[in-house]
Enzyme design. Structure first.
Site: not given
Ligand code: CA
Length: 404
Positions: A118, A125, A192, A194, A226, A230, A233, A246, A250, A351
């Protein structure tokens, strides 16, 4: 322009200029390879057998890996053959019995994932995350970010197909204000948005894949979520990067759009400053004009654009192999969260809610991170060669409660 005789295909997101592949299954039958046209799956194995196509056995597999391992000449000849079959009215009698409505099939994991990497290729971002995770620093980007496409090796075994439930992960969390970590379900589960790239033919140990060889090795693209915890993480990632925050899941789309379907989607990226090192082929960096929608419980909450990324797909593959690391059929790398400069273009809830401090509105109420029962769908579209837009594979997942 050539048009297909398949009803409903022309002008749809699955016109004859797209032809994505998937592994599908009908009740009581073995899973095998199909291609999509309009609202139908072409059951390729019997069509190829009826037409005595030399590589027809590749479609009998329960994964795309044998087809992908065939290499670019096979990908191109199969695509040309299939395009001919679906546009030539005289082939209709041969193919029509093998057109299966999409609603009558179950879609499986499209390929066996080799290694999974990844990246972190969006400037917006990376800057947003830097500001949220390191608010005391003036510069949101770390010193390496503009010199190389930052990435980490993820967990290939937990890449799952769209539709797989996402079990809320448990782990260690520690907020900055807390003295000690606690254990329990993640309270800051996130998405996420992606784009994933799939390696068709790999490269040997000690060899690099230069940027100009990108199309020889890359079979196609998938939508990719993904999922990220948080709180887990933020506590674990220093100094070795993402790990359990993570690796629990996925999700990828069941449909793989061939690189050849994206010829009309290539665009110049915004530009790179400073100029990267020569092996990253500075100058004409090309990205893909792919529009993304992040959908939470049937409401679009964000619209990132892949065309705003900083690092190109070819640069990511060149960087991934510059140390001589080998690649193989089924290797998957993801772009990193796709975020644009505007708030409505942010590809993660981290975000969108600015670290949980500025809730956003979805389905009439304020939201920050994922709740049990939430359904997230990522949708993707790109310009097609016929002038319309391709509907790339969507990625869906429902959050279910943590297990004891
Ligand atoms: Ca990511």
């Amino acid at each position: 322009m050539t048009t297909s005789w398949v009803e409903g295909a022309t002008g749809s997101g699955f016109d004859v200029d797209h032809l994505p592949y998937a592994v599908f299954e009908r009740p009581g039958e073995e899973p095998r390879v199909g291609a999509r046209i309009g609202d139908f799956v072409v059951d390729l194995a019997p069509v190829a057998a009826g037409d005595m196509l030399a590589v027809g056995h590749l479609f009998e597999a329960a994964s795309l890996n044998p087809l992908m391992a065939g290499g670019r000449p096979v990908w191109e000849s199969v695509r040309q053959w299939l395009t001919g079959m679906l546009t030539d009215e005289t082939e209709r009698d041969l193919i029509e019995p093998s057109l299966v409505p999409v609603s009558d099939v179950a879609l499986r994991m499209p390929f066996e994932v080799g290694d999974y990497v990844d990246f972190y290729a969006s400037l917006d971002h990376a800057s947003n995350v830097g500001r949220i995770f390191r608010p005391d620093q003036d510069e949101p980007l770390l010193p390496n970010w503009r010199h190389l496409p930052v990435g980490y090796h993820g967990r290939a075994g937990t890449v799952v197909p769209s539709g797989t439930d996402i079990i809320r992960p448990q782990g260690q969390r520690k907020a900055p204000a807390d003295d000690l970590p606690t254990f329990g379900p993640s309270m800051r589960l996130d998405v996420e948005a992606e784009l994933g790239f799939v390696v068709g033919t790999g490269s040997g140990l000690g060899n690099r894949i230069p940027t100009e060889a990108f199309a020889d090795h890359v079979f196609g693209v998938v939508g990719l979520n993904d999922w990220s915890a948080r709180d887990i993480q933020a506590w674990e990632y220093v100094p070795l990067g993402p790990f359990l925050g993570k690796s629990f899941a996925t999700s990828i789309s069941p449909w793989v759009t061939p690189l050849d379907a994206l010829d009309a989607a290539w665009v110049d990226l915004p530009g790179q400053d400073p100029e990267p090192l020569p092996y990253l082929s500075p100058g004409a960096t090309r990205g893909l004009d792919i529009e993304v929608e992040v959908v939470l419980n049937d409401e679009v909450v964000s619209r990132p654009s892949y065309s705003s990324m900083y690092w190109s797909p070819a640069q990511m593959l060149a960087h991934l192999t510059v140390n001589g690391a080998s690649t193989r059929t089924g290797d998957l790398w993801a772009s990193g969260t796709i975020s644009g400069p505007e708030r409505h273009q942010r590809g993660s809830f981290l975000e969108l809610s600015w670290g949980g401090k500025e809730p956003f509105t979805a389905v009439g109420r304020e939201r920050t991170f994922l709740e049990d029962g939430d359904v997230v769908v990522l949708r993707y579209s790109a310009p097609g060669a016929a002038g319309g837009r391709l509907t790339l594979g969507e990625v869906a997942g429902t959050v279910v409660p943590a297990r004891d």
